[in-house]
Each structure stands twice: as C-alpha cells, then as structure tokens.
Design an enzyme around this catalytic site. Structure first.
Site, PDB file in Angstrom:
ATOM      1  CE  LYS A  34      -4.371  -1.735   1.659  1.00  0.00           C
ATOM      2  NZ  LYS A  34      -5.478  -1.619   2.623  1.00  0.00           N
ATOM      3  CE  LYS A  76      -8.232 -10.135  -2.785  1.00  0.00           C
ATOM      4  NZ  LYS A  76      -7.689  -9.707  -1.510  1.00  0.00           N
ATOM      5  CE  LYS A 117     -12.808  -4.358   0.006  1.00  0.00           C
ATOM      6  NZ  LYS A 117     -13.572  -4.509   1.242  1.00  0.00           N
TER       7      LYS A 117
END
Ligand code: TRP
Length: 339
Positions: free
Chosen positions: A122, A204, A207
């Site tokens: 991140k 993956k 979202k």
C-alpha cells in the site's frame, strides 16, 4: 439437562472477523469470506465488525465512508448474520478498539510491523500518503481480535500475516504479565478463498481498484452480472477444464463450484462437451440465483435508516460489554490506576 446445555455452550469456540467498508463488496468477497459468516453462528459464538476505523488508512471521502459503512452493515445482515444470535457492530462504535490498539502499540516491535507485506504494497501504491495509521493497521486489527478473546479468525490469505502478528503480540503480552489474551488461530476457508478477475484471471477480483468489467459486485443487477460473465476472458482450446494454462476457465469453474457447493471436478463433469459460451452463461445464471435473495434482503434493511441505527446500537452495546472486560484487565495488568 440444563447443566449439559450450559457446558456445551461453554465449550463453544468464539469466532471474530471484520471487513473494511472500502469499495463495493464483490462476488470474491462473498465467496471467499462473507458467505461463511452467515452460518457460523450455528456452531460458534460469532462476532463480526464493519472495520470502519481501518478504512481511513487510505484516503476516503466522508460521504463515501458513511455510505459504504451503512451499505456493508446492511449487506452483512442480508447474508445471514443474525443480530439476535450473533454480534454485529461497527468498529468505531466500540471505543475499546482504539484504546487497546494504543496499548498494544507498546508491545509491537517496529521491525515486526515493517515486515508486513500489505504495508509495503500500500505504501508503494500511495507514496504520498504513507501515514502512521497505515503502518499501525495490523495493531488495530490485533486489538479487534484480542478484545473478544477470539479462538478463530476467518480471513483471506492476504490477512494471515496480520493474524500471525496478532498471535505474536498476544503471546508477548501474556508472557510479560500473565495469561490475558486467547491466542487466536487464523483460518482461510479451504474452498472459494481465491476468486480472480473475470477480465484478468491472473489477478485477484479487486473491489476498489482497476477494471470494473472483471469484478462482479454483490449488488450488481442481473443484467450487469450476465454481461460481465458473457465478456469473461476464456483460454485457448474448447474444453471446460481446469488447468494451469487455462486461468480463465479455472476461475469460472472455481466460482461455479463455490456457488453451487460442488467441486471444480464436479463442475467439469457437468460441463463436459459444452461450449465456453454456454458455460459462461450458466455461471452467470448461478451467480444471479445466489445473489437475488441477498439483494432483496439487503434492500429491505437499507431502506430503513432508523431500524438500521437501532441494530447498530444494539450490536455495539453487546460488543462493548465483552470488550470492556478485556480492556479493564489489560489496563490493570500494565499498572494503570483505575477509578
Ligand atoms: N484487515 C482485514 C481485511 O482487510 C479486515 C479486518 C479488520 C479484520 N480487523 C479485523 C479481519 C480483525 C479479521 C479480524 O480484510
């Protein structure tokens, strides 16, 4: 008889998990984690939180945080978390989380937190917002878990490292003072844990970032769901078969198996001799069928803001009762003067 029931209840293990109200919950979130949460209360003493405090480690608009939090809370009710039997609450409503996380900071080594791969990832993604909250994220997560003396923590594989750190912190505290925290066990569900993007099956199903075509959201309309599956990337060949060189078909088989409660093998058998197009159509339909009743329940919870607030309050009160007991113990053991 009564005594027996009581003993059985005493032996029930406690489960805790949480999900951040960032982005829009996906089919991957559902099949990887949320799906299992609804039924857990049958066998476990179950607590679930909307991890809103964790959501601000990455920049988020106030309106988005508010809307996402309500949406996720309603969605968790819709997937079958029972507010009577289970404990469902908003993390920020129980102040013990922030308090314990400060205390635990002092039993967490800088080097340990620095090793967290999520922090590194991140930080790379948002180099202009590498804030201390992002660094401290796993300590808050440890507080979430340890406050409730959870035995089992169901999480995605990407969170296992954080659960390991939580165990390290708990063990260190227990050794330094005396047994205080249950040392929890992280558990990745064995099936459906990893759903990939429909447009890039090597990644993956995300979202919040990237390509919307590759991600099916739990609240997508049937038309949108069918369109996304129709456009799903497939592979060379024509056989509906899981293989290393067929990541697209393998992902769709995984999705179908997770939706229908079968295995990739049983799905392969079901679609033997069928075309890719027909197979994708069927996976789309199975998704719509599974999500329809969830969407209907969601709408009924989401429509009534007042009822939702009341459920949040009741959940927070239940959670706070348990959390306070742990937190008091911790304060006392460290040597704080209590009033
Ligand atoms: N960090 C978790 C995630 O991103 C969410 C979370 C917050 C969590 N607190 C938790 C999960 C405690 C398990 C236990 O998925």
């Amino acid at each position: 008889m009564e005594e027996q029931t009581q003993k059985l209840q005493e032996r029930r293990k406690r489960v805790f998990s949480a999900i951040k109200p960032t982005g829009n919950p996906t089919l991957g979130n559902y099949l990887g984690a949320m799906k299992y949460w609804g039924g857990m209360g049958e066998n476990y003493d179950s607590l679930f939180a909307v991890a809103d405090l964790h959501a601000i480690t990455v920049a988020i608009e106030p309106k988005t945080l508010r809307e996402n939090s309500k949406r996720l809370f309603a969605l968790l009710l819709a997937i079958g978390i029972d507010p009577e039997r289970d404990v469902l609450f908003m993390q920020s409503h129980v102040t013990a989380h922030a308090e314990l996380s400060w205390l635990l900071n002092n039993y967490t080594m800088f080097g340990e937190a620095s090793r967290m791969t999520q922090f590194k990832d991140k930080s790379k993604k948002a180099p202009d917002n590498v804030n201390v909250g992002l660094f401290d994220y796993p300590v808050l997560m440890a507080a979430d878990i340890l406050l409730y003396q959870a035995d089992i923590v169901p999480v995605g594989e990407d969170q296992m490292q954080h659960v390991e750190l939580c165990r390290t912190i708990a063990t260190r505290f227990n050794n330094r003072y005396s047994p205080t925290f249950t040392v929890p066990e992280g558990k990745v569900p064995t099936y459906g844990a990893r759903i990939h993007s429909l447009s890039d099956p090597t990644k993956k199903m995300g979202k919040s970032e990237g390509n919307e075509d590759g991600t099916v959201f739990i609240l997508d309309t049937p038309e949108v769901i069918m369109r996304k599956f129709k456009r799903a990337v497939t592979d060379c060949g024509a056989e509906v078969k899981a293989a290393d060189d067929k990541p697209g078909i393998t992902n769709l088989l995984t999705i179908y198996a997770a939706l229908t409660g079968g295995t990739a093998e049983s799905a392969e058998r079901e679609f033997a001799g069928k075309s890719y197009a027909e197979f994708k159509q069927r996976v789309g339909e199975a998704t719509v069928d599974v999500l329809r009743p969830i969407q209907q329940k969601y709408e009924s919870y989401r429509r009534d803001d007042k009822a939702l607030s009341e459920l949040m309050l009741a959940g927070a009160q239940k959670a706070a009762g348990i959390a306070r007991r742990t937190l008091e113990k911790v304060y006392k053991k460290i040597g704080f003067v209590r009033i």
